[in-house]
Each structure stands twice: as C-alpha cells, then as structure tokens.
Design an enzyme around this catalytic site. Structure first.
Site, PDB file in Angstrom:
ATOM      1  N   LYS A  45      17.642 -12.956 -28.576  1.00 20.57           N
ATOM      2  CA  LYS A  45      16.793 -12.063 -27.773  1.00 20.57           C
ATOM      3  C   LYS A  45      15.533 -11.678 -28.561  1.00 20.57           C
ATOM      4  O   LYS A  45      14.435 -11.622 -28.017  1.00 20.57           O
ATOM      5  CB  LYS A  45      17.592 -10.816 -27.354  1.00 20.57           C
ATOM      6  CG  LYS A  45      18.662 -11.137 -26.304  1.00 20.57           C
ATOM      7  CD  LYS A  45      19.664 -10.006 -26.111  1.00 20.57           C
ATOM      8  CE  LYS A  45      20.805 -10.461 -25.193  1.00 20.57           C
ATOM      9  NZ  LYS A  45      21.878  -9.475 -25.059  1.00 20.57           N
ATOM     10  N   GLN A  99      23.852  -3.749 -27.192  1.00 21.08           N
ATOM     11  CA  GLN A  99      24.609  -4.998 -27.209  1.00 21.08           C
ATOM     12  C   GLN A  99      26.107  -4.701 -27.109  1.00 21.08           C
ATOM     13  O   GLN A  99      26.652  -3.972 -27.928  1.00 21.08           O
ATOM     14  CB  GLN A  99      24.285  -5.791 -28.493  1.00 21.08           C
ATOM     15  CG  GLN A  99      24.936  -7.160 -28.541  1.00 21.08           C
ATOM     16  CD  GLN A  99      24.423  -8.115 -27.450  1.00 21.08           C
ATOM     17  OE1 GLN A  99      23.238  -8.148 -27.134  1.00 21.08           O
ATOM     18  NE2 GLN A  99      25.330  -8.872 -26.858  1.00 21.08           N
ATOM     19  N   ASP A 123      18.829  -3.740 -18.902  1.00 20.71           N
ATOM     20  CA  ASP A 123      20.072  -4.484 -18.670  1.00 20.71           C
ATOM     21  C   ASP A 123      20.691  -4.142 -17.309  1.00 20.71           C
ATOM     22  O   ASP A 123      21.624  -4.802 -16.873  1.00 20.71           O
ATOM     23  CB  ASP A 123      21.097  -4.149 -19.779  1.00 20.71           C
ATOM     24  CG  ASP A 123      21.310  -5.314 -20.724  1.00 20.71           C
ATOM     25  OD1 ASP A 123      20.943  -6.451 -20.368  1.00 20.71           O
ATOM     26  OD2 ASP A 123      21.846  -5.092 -21.826  1.00 20.71           O
TER      27      ASP A 123
END
Ligand code: NAD
Length: 284
Positions: free
Chosen positions: A52, A96, A119
């Site tokens: 990422k 994460q 997200d």
C-alpha cells in the site's frame, strides 16, 4: 472463457489517480495523505502495508505508517487514531487488520472519522452502503464491482452467490450486488449444502480463505467466478479459493490469483483516499 485482468485495470486506475492527485496539488496545494496503523509482526500484514505504501508513492500521495508492538494497549492505539483524525494533512486512515486479541477492533474502527474512513469499515459508512447512499465502500468488494464494470458485466437480475460473510469482504460484497439489482445469497461456514447454492449461481464470488473450496462440480456451465481468496499453498505459491485449473474451462469469466481482485483492492484504496482528499480540499 475470458480472464478478468485485475492487474491491467488496477494500473489504468492508478494512472488516472496519479493525474488527478497532481491536478489537486496544482489547484489546491493539497497532497492526498494516507496514515496506516500497523500492529505486531504478522508477515502478511507487513507485506500488505508495504504494498500500500509503495502504491501511494507511485501516485504521489503522502503516506505514513505507525508501527506498534503486538502488546500495545487499547488506549495507545485510540490516542493515535484521535491524533490522525485531527491532523489536517491526513485524508485517509487505515487500520491494518487483524489486530491482536487484547485490542477491541470494533471500538477502534468506530473511532476513525467517517470522512477519513477510506477502508469503509466504520458503521456510519456500512449503514450508508446498505441503504444505497454515497459513502466509503470497502476496497476489495468495490474493486470487484469495478472489474465487472470494465468487462461490461451487469449483475442486474443475476443469481449471485457470495461465499464468505465477513464484514470486510462477504457482507459488503453482497450489499453492492444487491444495490446493483442482483438476487443475492450469502453463504458461510455453516451453510448446509454449499454446492447446491453455487450450482444455482450465474456469478460466484468467493472470499473464504480455503484453498480449492470451489471445485469444478460446484459451478454451472458459463458461470462467472470471482476469486477473492488469497492463500499461501504448501509450495509457497499464492492461490485463491477456486480450483482454477479445473473450474476455469466451465466459466464465461474468471479472475486469476494473483492478478485478479488483489491489485484492484489497492487501486480502490488509492481512489478512496483521493476522493477523501478532494472533499477535504473543498472544505478547507
Ligand atoms: P474471514 O476469516 O474473516 O471470513 C471468512 C468467511 O468465509 C467466513 O464468513 C466463513 O464463515 C467463511 N468460510 C470459511 N470456510 C468456509 C467454508 N468451508 N465454506 C463456506 N464458507 C466458509 O476472512 P476474510 O478476511 O473475509 O478473508 C477471506 C479471504 O479473502 C482470505 O483468503 C483473505 O486472504 C482474502 N482477502 C483478499 C483480499 C483481496 O484483496 N483480494 C482482501 C481481503 C481478504
């Protein structure tokens, strides 16, 4: 049978994001910024975060990773998120997953400012997705929808079977398909007869984390198969949840692993972060 090439489409989207980020910088002085919280030493999590970060570098975003030890306290992560919410140079916040067991993941996800929730895991954005309203949508299922669109596959009226019902893959995937007027069935580990469900599907979307879960005799002739799974095979290779070798000849379209849904997930993260930055630039 046609391969749905996620790698090629992701590159196309990345190029577009890079151009739009440059325009944003030139017109408003704002560089899109992504902050990542990475807890512990899980090799897969480290690999994903590194991918990422590299993607952010490629498109000219600012990115920062806050690495924390596995025994970090809930309070310490909460304080970091609060700081990121306040920081005006951060447009997107990504935690994460998975987090260590002592951490309350739901509480942390709820702490992320919904307008930085790139997200799409905050209940505010989940609610907007299920009601069909504009908001941040989880990157993996959003990437699947983009891939379908690229190949002119319209799920409207299709029997769609989603295998896996997690909050980050299966449930938002089902919501997007329902919003696109498919008839959606969600299956999971307790589904009694998975094969009976998948055999009825015009499109199967599988994200269960089980190698070879979807076999040839579970797929009807001409079906579309989207493999969201990412697993490490005993020989070290990355494989999905579909027995690609035997299933692919029966499909009209199928995604490979790697090179299918995976790259689209990262492209959607960039797209969501750019959108957040564009909105923040308008507000400031
Ligand atoms: P998860 O463990 O949270 O959820 C798995 C889901 O699959 C559960 O709902 C479970 O009930 C179901 N399931 C498990 N075994 C099953 C079986 N035998 N039959 C039917 N259903 C079964 O996992 P997750 O985070 O949703 O991830 C699922 C997979 O997708 C993993 O392989 C993960 O690596 C992959 N993934 C890929 C991307 C990507 O970018 N392509 C992104 C996220 C996750």
């Amino acid at each position: 049978m046609q391969i749905l090439d996620g790698k090629a489409l992701a590159k196309k989207i990345e190029d577009r994001v890079a151009v739009d980020a440059k325009t944003l910088k030139e017109t408003t002085g704002r560089t899109p910024g992504l902050a990542v919280i990475l807890v512990g030493n899980d090799p897969a999590s480290h690999a994903y975060v590194s991918m990422k970060k590299k993607a952010c570098d490629r498109v000219g975003f600012y990115s920062v990773t806050h690495e924390m030890p596995a025994d970090i306290s809930q309070d310490a992560i909460e304080n970091t998120i609060k700081m990121m919410n306040q920081n005006t140079s951060i447009d997107g916040i990504l935690i994460q997953l998975p987090l260590p067991p002592q951490v309350d993941t739901t509480k942390l996800l709820e702490l992320v400012a919904p307008n930085k929730d790139v997200d799409g895991f905050h209940p505010y954005n989940v609610g907007r997705l299920t009601t069909g309203l504009e908001g941040f949508v989880p990157c993996t299922p959003l990437g699947v929808m983009e891939l379908l669109k690229e190949y002119n596959i319209d799920p409207k009226g299709m029997n769609a079977v989603v295998v896996g019902a997690s909050n980050i893959v299966g449930k938002p995937m089902a919501a997007l398909l329902l919003n696109a007027d498919a008839t959606v069935q969600i299956t999971h580990i307790y589904t009694k007869d998975l094969k009976a469900c998948t055999l009825n599907a015009d499109i199967i979307l599988v994200g269960a984390g089980v190698i070879n879960l979807i076999k040839e005799d579970m797929v009807k002739e001409g079906a579309i198969v989207i493999d969201i799974g990412i697993n490490r095979a005993p020989d070290g290779k990355l494989v999905g949840d579909v027995d690609f070798k035997n299933v692919s000849s029966k499909c009209s379209f199928i995604t490979p692993v790697p090179g299918g849904v995976g790259p689209m997930t990262i492209a959607m993260l960039l797209q969501n972060t750019l959108r957040a930055a564009q909105a923040h630039a308008k507000e400031s």
